[in-house]
Design an enzyme around this catalytic site. Structure first.
Site, PDB file in Angstrom:
ATOM      1  N   LYS A   1      10.684  38.476 103.396  1.00 20.10           N
ATOM      2  CA  LYS A   1       9.433  38.287 104.117  1.00 20.10           C
ATOM      3  C   LYS A   1       9.684  38.418 105.623  1.00 20.10           C
ATOM      4  O   LYS A   1      10.730  38.004 106.122  1.00 20.10           O
ATOM      5  CB  LYS A   1       8.867  36.912 103.761  1.00 20.10           C
ATOM      6  CG  LYS A   1       7.456  36.628 104.232  1.00 20.10           C
ATOM      7  CD  LYS A   1       6.996  35.293 103.661  1.00 20.10           C
ATOM      8  CE  LYS A   1       5.584  34.932 104.089  1.00 20.10           C
ATOM      9  NZ  LYS A   1       5.159  33.640 103.477  1.00 20.10           N
TER      10      LYS A   1
ATOM     11  N   SER B   1       2.711  29.872  98.774  1.00 15.20           N
ATOM     12  CA  SER B   1       2.847  31.250  99.239  1.00 15.20           C
ATOM     13  C   SER B   1       3.886  32.094  98.528  1.00 15.20           C
ATOM     14  O   SER B   1       3.955  33.299  98.751  1.00 15.20           O
ATOM     15  CB  SER B   1       3.133  31.264 100.745  1.00 15.20           C
ATOM     16  OG  SER B   1       2.013  30.787 101.458  1.00 15.20           O
TER      17      SER B   1
ATOM     18  N   SER C   1       0.955  33.567 101.118  1.00 15.38           N
ATOM     19  CA  SER C   1       1.110  34.482 102.248  1.00 15.38           C
ATOM     20  C   SER C   1       2.232  35.504 102.070  1.00 15.38           C
ATOM     21  O   SER C   1       2.382  36.416 102.868  1.00 15.38           O
ATOM     22  CB  SER C   1       1.376  33.685 103.531  1.00 15.38           C
ATOM     23  OG  SER C   1       2.605  32.956 103.436  1.00 15.38           O
TER      24      SER C   1
END
Length: 412
Positions: A46, A145, A121
């Site tokens: 990420k 997330s 996310s």
């Protein structure tokens, strides 16, 4: 149980596939060491996780030119295990948002249906694994997330026990709630990644799985409830005792998490809010700004409520070894799913946020497809602190008799 599916074809390059899903922010030229338990594994991280010499933008215009000086601890450990870190992955700006569409890199798309969100996310992480762009991805999970993208994209994802995996070199949302978690197609791959990141998990025999009736029957999309109920039946056939339970404090847990997270995020971004609010994505600004109205006293009350919630779980985990719930109570939303970002966020995270109060691990596992939309559906398995091994054991047994984790998006 699954009776069919489409295997992924070996053809287009990862870069070509990503043209459809927009899961990658920066490609990295890394072949890996060729030695170690994760040798040959292609990893994406990420974009809020530092990779030395590579842009780490947090999907924000604020950090468009930010280059990491050193590897985050999790990246260092993956490389030490032989993995090749080949990409940084798209996300909701500053890891705030459950659809991942508020990204300066443009929203990532779900490879099962590119008109739908990959959740967030860590949306780029879920999409990249599902599409076969990477074998393993790291996301961060504060309120869901990792688990939400795993569910929406039909892959496996872990929110580990808090503190089990290092957050060093990871840009924070709320340090008290932030975790780094691996995502892959199978439980076995996630377990191998966890071992590299945190050390071998403790083994624990699981006999009793608690299933809260309210999570399966109340306010849940019927097709989601059906898929999760079938998974419960499969686990019962494997010999687990299914125990009806109640999770104390679950109905108020989401508000407790929101209070803490928004308070912390507003403090982290206070200078940016004061000086250049125009640089935020609109949905990010809307959500972070909520924290400006949350007082220090409110934050302390939330911390007290968290302690009470965790205290209430102690007798629950005396009665059962693992708790099972749906991961998301609704079908995967379309990208143009409406303007009420906060309402959508609350609905999608209705079942992940309570387990963010818990100090222990939660594993998201695919359990089928929505009978109307054809989109993936997932369940969550939650265990006491430090018992990731219990979740891996249940998850691996489940995946040995089902094939949901082997299904691949036709568009990929």
């Amino acid at each position: 149980m699954v009776n069919g599916g489409r295997a992924a074809s070996r053809g287009p390059s990862p870069q070509r596939i990503d043209e459809q899903v927009n899961s990658v922010v920066t490609w990295i030229d890394d072949a890996g060491s060729g030695d170690g338990p994760l040798a040959g594994v292609r990893v994406g991280v990420k974009d809020n996780i530092d990779v030395a010499g590579v842009r780490s933008t947090c999907a924000s215009r604020f950090f468009a030119d930010r280059v990491a000086d050193a590897d985050a601890e999790v990246v260092r450990r993956l490389r030490a295990a032989g993995a090749a870190v080949v990409a940084t992955l798209n996300m909701a700006e500053f890891a705030v948002g459950v659809t991942s569409q508020n990204s300066a890199a443009g929203g990532p798309r779900n490879p099962w249906d590119t008109t739908r969100v990959p959740a967030g996310s860590s949306g780029g992480s879920g999409a990249a694994v599902a599409a076969g762009i990477v074998d393993l991805a790291l996301g961060t999970d504060t309120g869901g997330s990792v688990r939400l993208p795993a569910s929406a994209c039909g892959v496996t994802g872990l929110r580990p026990s808090r503190g089990a995996i290092s957050n060093d070199g990871v840009f924070p949302v709320s340090p008290d709630f932030d975790t780094v978690g691996p995502m892959a197609r199978t439980v076995r791959e996630v377990a191998d990644a966890f071992a590299a990141l945190a050390g071998p998990p403790l083994a624990r025999t699981v006999r009793r799985i608690g299933v809260p009736d309210v999570f399966v029957t109340a306010d849940v999309d019927p097709a989601v409830a059906e898929a999760v109920s079938t998974a419960v039946d499969d686990l019962a056939m494997l010999g687990y005792e299914i125990v009806p339970i109640e999770v104390p404090g679950a109905t108020s847990a989401q508000d407790v998490v929101y209070t803490a997270i928004y308070h912390d995020a507003a403090r982290i971004h206070r200078d940016r809010l004061d000086t250049r609010p125009d640089l935020f994505q609109p949905a990010t600004l809307e959500r972070i700004s909520l924290g400006l109205g949350i007082s220090e006293a409110d934050r302390r009350d939330a911390a007290d409520a968290r302690r009470r919630f965790c205290d209430g779980l102690a007798p629950l985990f005396d009665a059962v070894d693992v708790v099972l719930t749906p991961t998301m109570p609704v079908d995967v939303p379309p990208i143009d799913g409406g303007d009420d970002v906060l309402a959508q966020s609350r609905r999608m995270g209705q079942f992940t946020y309570p387990w963010s109060l818990h100090e222990g691990p939660t594993l998201a596992v695919p359990v089928g497809f929505h009978r109307v939309s054809g989109m993936p559906v997932g369940m969550q398995l939650t265990a006491p602190v430090g018992h990731e091994g219990a979740l891996f054991g249940v998850g691996e047994r489940y995946q040995a008799v089902t094939r949901w984790h082997t299904m691949r998006p036709g568009s990929a």
